[in-house]
Structure formats: C-alpha cells, structure tokens
Scaffold this active site. Structure first.
Site, PDB file in Angstrom:
ATOM      1  CG  ASN A 238     -10.694 -21.340 -17.854  1.00 45.93           C
ATOM      2  OD1 ASN A 238     -12.087 -22.216 -17.344  1.00 45.93           O
ATOM      3  ND2 ASN A 238      -9.771 -20.763 -17.447  1.00 45.93           N
TER       4      ASN A 238
ATOM      5  N   GLY B 104      -6.867 -23.087 -16.562  1.00 44.16           N
ATOM      6  CA  GLY B 104      -7.161 -22.823 -15.568  1.00 44.16           C
ATOM      7  C   GLY B 104      -6.455 -22.155 -14.238  1.00 44.16           C
TER       8      GLY B 104
ATOM      9  CD  GLU C  17      -9.139 -18.296 -14.412  1.00 44.96           C
ATOM     10  OE1 GLU C  17      -8.879 -17.482 -14.894  1.00 44.96           O
ATOM     11  OE2 GLU C  17      -9.290 -19.087 -14.703  1.00 44.96           O
TER      12      GLU C  17
ATOM     13  N   GLY D 130      10.105  -8.634  -9.566  1.00 46.48           N
ATOM     14  CA  GLY D 130      10.175 -10.226  -8.789  1.00 46.48           C
ATOM     15  C   GLY D 130       8.746  -9.599  -7.629  1.00 46.48           C
TER      16      GLY D 130
ATOM     17  CG  ASP E 180       3.500 -19.708 -22.253  1.00 47.53           C
ATOM     18  OD1 ASP E 180       3.216 -18.299 -22.361  1.00 47.53           O
ATOM     19  OD2 ASP E 180       3.124 -20.979 -23.009  1.00 47.53           O
TER      20      ASP E 180
ATOM     21  CG  ASP F 289      -1.713 -19.581 -12.914  1.00 49.76           C
ATOM     22  OD1 ASP F 289      -2.376 -17.940 -12.307  1.00 49.76           O
ATOM     23  OD2 ASP F 289      -2.152 -19.830 -13.854  1.00 49.76           O
TER      24      ASP F 289
ATOM     25  N   GLY G  30       3.436 -23.078 -22.366  1.00 48.35           N
ATOM     26  CA  GLY G  30       2.111 -24.015 -21.273  1.00 48.35           C
ATOM     27  C   GLY G  30       2.060 -23.620 -20.549  1.00 48.35           C
TER      28      GLY G  30
HETATM   29  O1  RIB Z   1      -2.793 -17.692 -15.474  1.00 49.83           O
HETATM   30  C1  RIB Z   1      -3.109 -18.451 -16.016  1.00 49.83           C
HETATM   31  C2  RIB Z   1      -4.628 -18.770 -16.915  1.00 49.83           C
HETATM   32  O2  RIB Z   1      -4.931 -18.027 -16.570  1.00 49.83           O
HETATM   33  C3  RIB Z   1      -4.521 -19.690 -18.260  1.00 49.83           C
HETATM   34  O3  RIB Z   1      -4.952 -21.203 -17.836  1.00 49.83           O
HETATM   35  C4  RIB Z   1      -5.579 -19.271 -18.216  1.00 49.83           C
HETATM   36  O4  RIB Z   1      -7.105 -20.282 -18.407  1.00 49.83           O
HETATM   37  C5  RIB Z   1      -6.579 -18.678 -17.504  1.00 49.83           C
HETATM   38  O5  RIB Z   1      -7.254 -19.014 -16.734  1.00 49.83           O
END
Ligand code: RIB
Length: 412
Positions: free
Chosen positions: A108, A136, A238, A323, A344, A350, A385
């Site tokens: 994304n 993404g 996603e 945790g 952030d 991820d 970010g």
């Molecule tokens: O987990 C964060 C991500 O979720 C962002 O980068 C956004 O694009 C969504 O996919």
C-alpha cells in the site's frame, strides 16, 4: 507443468544458483533439452537471463515482465540475490545469510497524518506533518524479514498507476532479495490513510486494498517454486482470501511452516486455521476469533486456548506493551516486551511478524524467536512510519537488556 510455470521455475533456479546447464534443467524439470533450449532462448529474448555455452546465467538486477493467462495482468519478477559478491555485500553488509522466508502480502501507499489527537466524527483537525510512503502489511513484514539476514521473497499485486512505480522502487532498493509483483491493468495500487497520535504513537488506519484484492489463486499457484524453496511461508489477510488460502495450502502441501498474521480481521479466517502452524493475532483479533474479550494476561490465556481448539498449531497473541503470549496446547509462555520510547505504533505487528518469521527460518526455538521479535518490534515503535524497520545489530544490542527470568511458563 505449464510453460509459464516452468519459465518461472527456471528463473527461480537461476536466482538461487546463478547459472545452470541445459542438462541440469532438463533433468530437473523432466523435459527434453530442446524444450529447455527454447525456454532459455525465450527468457533471454525477454532480457531476464543471458545464454552461455551449454546453459544460462541470470543477469544482474533482473526485471522480467511477462504476460500471463489473463491479459489484464502483468508479472514483474525481480531477482537480486544472485548477483556479484560485491552487490550481496552492499545489500547485507557482508553478514552471513541463513534461512529463507516467502511472504505473500499487500503493498500500500500510506498517507500518514501526524495529529495531536484523533478527530471526532464530523470534525476537521490539522495535521502538522503529513507523509506519503510505502506500506502494506505484506511489504512491511517482508522488509522486517530482510533486515534479519534471512533470504526474502515477496509476492504482491499492484495497480496500473504511479504508485506501482513507488512499489517497484521501494522493494528493489530494499534488502529484500527478490520479489514477484503482479500488476493489475484495471485496479489501483492499494492505499492506506493513517492517523498517528503524537502523544502516545497510537494509530487508526483505513485501507483501500485496490489491486491487493485481485491477486488470483492461479497467480499464487505460479509462485509454488518460491514457497517450496523457503523454510517459512508468511502471510496476512490484506489480499483476497481465496488466493491467500490457496497459498497456505501450497505451503502446507510442501511441508513448509505457515505463519498467518490474521490482520486486518476477517471472520473467514476460520476456514484456513487447520493449515496454519503459527497464528499471530493481536488482542483485538484474538478477542474476535475466540469470542473472549481480552483485558489482561488471564483472559488472553483463555482466548489462546479457545483459538488453539480451532485447529492451529501454535497461537501467539501479540499484546503490545505487554509482550506476547505463546500457547502450544500444553503450556502458556509469556514473553514480556522490552521498554521502548513509543513514537509510532503503526507497523509494530508487522515488525513482530517479520522478525518472528526470520528467526524461525533460521531454526531458532519458538521462545527465542518470539523474544527476538519483541526486541525487534520495540525498536520499530521508536521510529516513524510503518515500513521503517530497525537494523539487525541494534536488535542484538537491545536483546542484551532482556532478562530471561521474566519469561514465565505455565502448564495448561
Ligand atoms: O500494519 C501497518 C500497515 O497496515 C500500513 O502500512 C498500512 O498500509 C496497512 O496495511
């Protein structure tokens, strides 16, 4: 095997071993040498490889585009792992690579508004600083894996717009070794509108999935060689679910361990749980899947037990600042988080998933992998970010602050 699949498999082979002879390939794919010669000639014409005496060599920074069965799709294969030692050195700073992870997921473009607080319904507020960048969940997780000295192959689908170029540039300039980018001629590249609250780093996200949702089961089938060549297959929700579930099945059929990060939440996830070795929901996803509202460690344990009963191998609930909780059907293991200065939280999940997958691909134990992932994520939340992942050496330094005595194990 169809011609298209064999061409892809040949590129994968060359990506891995740099060169191959006609004899080797004919034997590997059980076809005649004439067939392989004509495959190699075609791939050479397309610019992906170079013919040499008796075989072929992969070219540097291969950017291979080919049409596939339906005319609305283009594939871009990018292989960068098989290059000169010098290139590998500059990408991975001479560190030893171990293990391989294949990731299917989204790309994304994130539009991130940094705000003092989240707006109320109907309210307009100012953002002091709005950033547009790559994101993404799939791409972020692939980036996290690649930071951990583990070979990475990423598969995604983008649209036919200027954002697809951003995807290509972002991925090809990263430490991700290779990727397959499908391009939908009709749909737009996925986007996400993100609010990040400056006081505590918390976020709100609205995703417009675009081309991420148009990847087909056939396109997923075509990446079987990459899945098969991996130690771990990692994915999220996603993309469109039938394709994701097919990829999970392919991994399972080939004996490759599957990590599924069930985000963003979809109740349909229940249909693939039996094929999942490690399910990594956050508190919200775990609450929805188990129908147990998680408020603390005790309720997280109940939820983990209920989720395990649905057929997954291991449940790993990420608990943010608390945790992660692992449940394998016999014992609960609580891995406390490391202290972080949170700027952030976007992409923290991820970071955890990518780092966990990387550590598992290296052959570490589940506890070691989860500990490493907690350290990795604690550094990721200190950066702005979603795709801004920490450096491996910094993770190792942070891990030195980890006190193993805080890891608590409780029998079921
Ligand atoms: O987990 C964060 C991500 O979720 C962002 O980068 C956004 O694009 C969504 O996919």
């Amino acid at each position: 095997m169809l011609n298209k699949e064999r061409h892809y498999a040949i590129l994968t082979w060359l990506n891995r071993y740099e060169r191959a002879t006609v004899n080797q390939l004919a034997k590997a794919f059980n076809v005649t040498r004439e067939t392989i010669r004509s495959d190699l000639n075609l791939l050479a014409q397309e610019g992906g490889i170079e013919r040499c005496h008796g075989g072929a060599i992969i070219k540097r920074r291969i950017f291979h585009t080919q049409s596939v069965n339906n005319l609305d799709t283009t594939i871009i294969h990018f292989f960068d792992a098989a290059q000169s030692k010098k290139t590998i050195k500059s990408r991975h700073k001479g560190r030893k690579m171990k293990g391989k992870v294949c990731i299917l997921g989204s790309f994304n473009v994130d539009i991130i508004a940094n705000v003092d607080r989240f707006p109320q319904s109907g309210e307009s507020i100012f953002s002091e600083n709005t950033i547009i960048g790559p994101g993404g969940k799939g791409a972020n997780q692939a980036l996290a894996v690649s930071k951990c000295n583990v070979k990475t192959h990423f598969v995604a689908k983008v649209g036919n717009d200027q954002f697809s170029q951003m995807a290509f540039e972002h991925l090809s300039s990263s430490a991700i070794d290779s990727f397959t980018l499908y391009q939908d001629k009709e749909k737009k590249t996925g986007t996400a509108i993100i609010y990040v609250c400056q006081s505590d780093g918390e976020n709100m996200i609205a995703i417009s999935p675009g081309a991420n949702r148009s990847i087909t089961a056939d396109e997923v089938e075509a990446i079987t060689p990459e899945v098969r060549n991996s130690d771990i297959f990692l994915t999220q929700l996603e993309n469109n679910l039938p394709a994701t579930f097919r990829a999970i099945e392919i991994a399972r059929r080939n004996g490759i361990k599957v990590i599924l990060n069930p985000a963003p939440w979809s109740a349909d996830v229940v249909h693939c749980l039996k094929n999942v070795d490690f399910l990594t929901p956050n508190e919200t996803e775990a609450s929805l899947l188990s129908a147990i509202h998680i408020t603390d460690l005790a309720s997280a344990k109940l939820a983990a037990k209920a989720i395990k009963a649905r057929g997954v191998g291991h449940v790993i609930i990420t608990l943010g600042a608390k945790g992660a909780l692992i449940y394998d059907g016999e014992q609960f293991i609580h891995i406390p988080a490391l202290k972080a200065v949170c700027v952030d939280t976007t992409g923290a999940g991820d970071a955890f998933n990518g780092a966990f997958a990387a550590a598992m691909a290296k052959g570490e134990s589940i506890i070691q992998a989860a500990k490493f992932a907690c350290a990795f994520a604690s550094l990721a939340v200190e950066k702005e970010g979603a795709s801004n992942m920490p450096e491996y050496k910094d993770v190792l330094t942070r891990l030195t602050h980890y006190n193993d005595k805080n890891i608590l194990t409780e029998k079921n």
